[in-house]
Write an enzyme that holds these catalytic residues in place. Sequence first.
Site, PDB file in Angstrom:
ATOM      1  N   TYR A 115       0.376  -1.214   0.115  1.00 10.63           N
ATOM      2  CA  TYR A 115      -0.158  -0.602  -0.180  1.00 10.63           C
ATOM      3  C   TYR A 115       0.661   1.458  -0.589  1.00 10.63           C
ATOM      4  O   TYR A 115       0.524   2.107   1.234  1.00 10.63           O
ATOM      5  CB  TYR A 115      -0.688  -0.138   1.094  1.00 10.63           C
ATOM      6  CG  TYR A 115      -1.853   1.073   1.209  1.00 10.63           C
ATOM      7  CD1 TYR A 115      -2.898   1.402   0.192  1.00 10.63           C
ATOM      8  CD2 TYR A 115      -1.849   1.691   2.901  1.00 10.63           C
ATOM      9  CE1 TYR A 115      -3.749   2.303   0.318  1.00 10.63           C
ATOM     10  CE2 TYR A 115      -3.121   2.381   2.678  1.00 10.63           C
ATOM     11  CZ  TYR A 115      -4.186   3.440   1.810  1.00 10.63           C
ATOM     12  OH  TYR A 115      -4.537   3.724   1.415  1.00 10.63           O
ATOM     13  N   ARG A 120      -1.465   7.890  -4.036  1.00  5.51           N
ATOM     14  CA  ARG A 120      -1.782   7.727  -2.869  1.00  5.51           C
ATOM     15  C   ARG A 120      -3.646   7.898  -2.413  1.00  5.51           C
ATOM     16  O   ARG A 120      -3.342   9.061  -2.055  1.00  5.51           O
ATOM     17  CB  ARG A 120      -1.275   6.034  -1.494  1.00  5.51           C
ATOM     18  CG  ARG A 120      -2.206   5.059  -1.250  1.00  5.51           C
ATOM     19  CD  ARG A 120      -1.398   4.613  -0.160  1.00  5.51           C
ATOM     20  NE  ARG A 120      -1.613   6.223   0.588  1.00  5.51           N
ATOM     21  CZ  ARG A 120      -0.923   5.228   2.030  1.00  5.51           C
ATOM     22  NH1 ARG A 120       0.536   4.775   2.019  1.00  5.51           N
ATOM     23  NH2 ARG A 120      -0.668   6.066   2.587  1.00  5.51           N
ATOM     24  N   ASP A 121      -4.895   6.900  -2.752  1.00  4.35           N
ATOM     25  CA  ASP A 121      -6.204   7.667  -2.025  1.00  4.35           C
ATOM     26  C   ASP A 121      -6.645   8.750  -2.734  1.00  4.35           C
ATOM     27  O   ASP A 121      -6.854   9.660  -2.696  1.00  4.35           O
ATOM     28  CB  ASP A 121      -6.278   8.297  -0.746  1.00  4.35           C
ATOM     29  CG  ASP A 121      -6.775   8.017  -0.074  1.00  4.35           C
ATOM     30  OD1 ASP A 121      -8.418   7.298  -0.267  1.00  4.35           O
ATOM     31  OD2 ASP A 121      -7.429   7.803   1.359  1.00  4.35           O
ATOM     32  N   SER A 127      -5.271   8.866   4.013  1.00  2.00           N
ATOM     33  CA  SER A 127      -4.723   8.294   3.329  1.00  2.00           C
ATOM     34  C   SER A 127      -3.938   8.813   2.482  1.00  2.00           C
ATOM     35  O   SER A 127      -2.710   7.871   1.496  1.00  2.00           O
ATOM     36  CB  SER A 127      -5.225   6.787   3.128  1.00  2.00           C
ATOM     37  OG  SER A 127      -5.485   6.415   4.391  1.00  2.00           O
ATOM     38  N   ASP A 166      -8.066   0.026  -2.878  1.00  2.00           N
ATOM     39  CA  ASP A 166      -8.723   1.134  -3.057  1.00  2.00           C
ATOM     40  C   ASP A 166      -8.357   1.647  -4.827  1.00  2.00           C
ATOM     41  O   ASP A 166      -8.541   2.513  -5.664  1.00  2.00           O
ATOM     42  CB  ASP A 166      -8.846   2.377  -1.911  1.00  2.00           C
ATOM     43  CG  ASP A 166      -9.538   2.230  -1.342  1.00  2.00           C
ATOM     44  OD1 ASP A 166     -10.183   1.128  -1.089  1.00  2.00           O
ATOM     45  OD2 ASP A 166      -9.787   2.793  -0.353  1.00  2.00           O
ATOM     46  N   ASP A 348      -9.050   5.040  10.299  1.00  2.00           N
ATOM     47  CA  ASP A 348      -9.303   5.248   9.236  1.00  2.00           C
ATOM     48  C   ASP A 348      -9.098   6.606   8.599  1.00  2.00           C
ATOM     49  O   ASP A 348      -8.668   6.949   7.666  1.00  2.00           O
ATOM     50  CB  ASP A 348     -10.785   4.778   8.867  1.00  2.00           C
ATOM     51  CG  ASP A 348     -11.630   3.378   8.462  1.00  2.00           C
ATOM     52  OD1 ASP A 348     -10.193   2.591   8.150  1.00  2.00           O
ATOM     53  OD2 ASP A 348     -12.487   3.402   9.538  1.00  2.00           O
TER      54      ASP A 348
HETATM   55  C1  BGC Z   1      -3.930   3.872   6.315  1.00  2.00           C
HETATM   56  C2  BGC Z   1      -2.271   3.352   6.722  1.00  2.00           C
HETATM   57  C3  BGC Z   1      -2.392   2.442   7.904  1.00  2.00           C
HETATM   58  C4  BGC Z   1      -4.043   1.456   7.549  1.00  2.00           C
HETATM   59  C5  BGC Z   1      -3.684   0.253   8.171  1.00  2.00           C
HETATM   60  C6  BGC Z   1      -5.028   3.130   6.089  1.00  2.00           C
HETATM   61  O1  BGC Z   1      -5.868   3.868   6.364  1.00  2.00           O
HETATM   62  O2  BGC Z   1      -3.643   5.081   4.901  1.00  2.00           O
HETATM   63  O3  BGC Z   1      -1.549   4.404   7.143  1.00  2.00           O
HETATM   64  O4  BGC Z   1      -1.762   1.421   8.175  1.00  2.00           O
HETATM   65  O5  BGC Z   1      -4.808   2.363   7.379  1.00  2.00           O
HETATM   66  O6  BGC Z   1      -4.394   0.763   9.218  1.00  2.00           O
END
Ligand code: BGC
Length: 393
Positions: A115, A120-121, A127, A166, A348
Amino acid sequence: MKTFAYAAIFAAISGALAAPAPTKSNVVRKRAACSSAVQLSGNVFKNKKLHANIYYRSEIEAAVQQMSDASLASAAAKVADVGSFLWIDTIERIGILDDAIAEVPCDDVLGLVIYDLPGRDCAAKASNGELAYTELSRYKSEYIDPIVAKLKANPNTAFALVIEPDSLPNLVTNADLTTCQNSATPYKEGVAYALKNLNLPNVVMYIDAGHGGWLGWNDNLKPGASMLASVYKAAGSPKQVQGVVSNVAGWNAWQLSPGEFENDEDGQWNKCHDEKRYVQYFAPELKSAGMPNHFIVDTGRNAVQGLREEWGDWCNVNGAGFGVRPTSNTGDSLTDAFVWVKPGGESDGTSDTSATRYDSYCGKPDAFKPSPEAGTWNQAYFEMLVKNAKPAF
Ligand code: BGC
């Protein structure tokens, strides 16, 4: 992210005398991996247990220390033994892999979430990652390549990878956003590069497919399957891809009739009102698009239904509870396992409206407040998940 656990572990390893006495999980237990190279094929979860990794364990142990209610604390302590995925969400976090791997016995499979895509996101803010959408080459050389090297160096350990939550679903449904347009090429090329290079005998991969309320709409099923399949094919149809993962960090029930949003005005345009029906309708589309179509489904936080105002509400849903524990006993031949992907208790997204990564979904009436930055620990939220767990702990 989660710097507490990370720092504590390194303090213990470096043997710093002034450091507090290490808790059980701060000591990396060297356990026997398999005695020979692992060759994975088919459903790895049938023969191996999703590993209860040391990092989530240390978060749970720290959380339990803060609880004064003895019966809640004893229920909460049991969460440490539940297998869950470990998120490698920054280049720096690749550093935790050695300790995490050293700890995995032959009976277990270590779940990792890949990830860190550039940009990203792209459809949300909570995120947003460390790499700009222009940094595909860094994603390849500083993120994927070092992970590949670690997995290659541990051929006797089994790994299950969730690939880039995502990302491809956003390219299907949020193509009108400039951020997602910018990310389209780096996402497709980045995911293809990851799939191609992580295609190792000791690795099985599941590509993120959103959930029933996302690619499950009648109009999204075919474009969704074709997006995933085109990237899979661009990677050379790697044989260690077993299919897709759904409901990552999500809230949908596995089976619920009528589904939570089934009787909404537009409910008729979606046949996938629970994840079981998403498997039923999306798997054949994947197959006809030419890619493997087995599923794993995140059941980590889906115990309580009827909490969301809208199906798309994704941030720290208030009232949630831990769901079904990881198992390959799904009753569905295309669903390899129920797994915990999102480590319950990690946020989140922040509810602080002044934060750069504040996303308005985290301020909605159905979102738990206050909540810290994505990935960081939220003690009150964790306690709620324990109290509302089904089955109970
Ligand atoms: C976050 C990450 C995190 C993951 C698990 C994601 O929403 O952006 O940084 O490691 O959730 O909690």
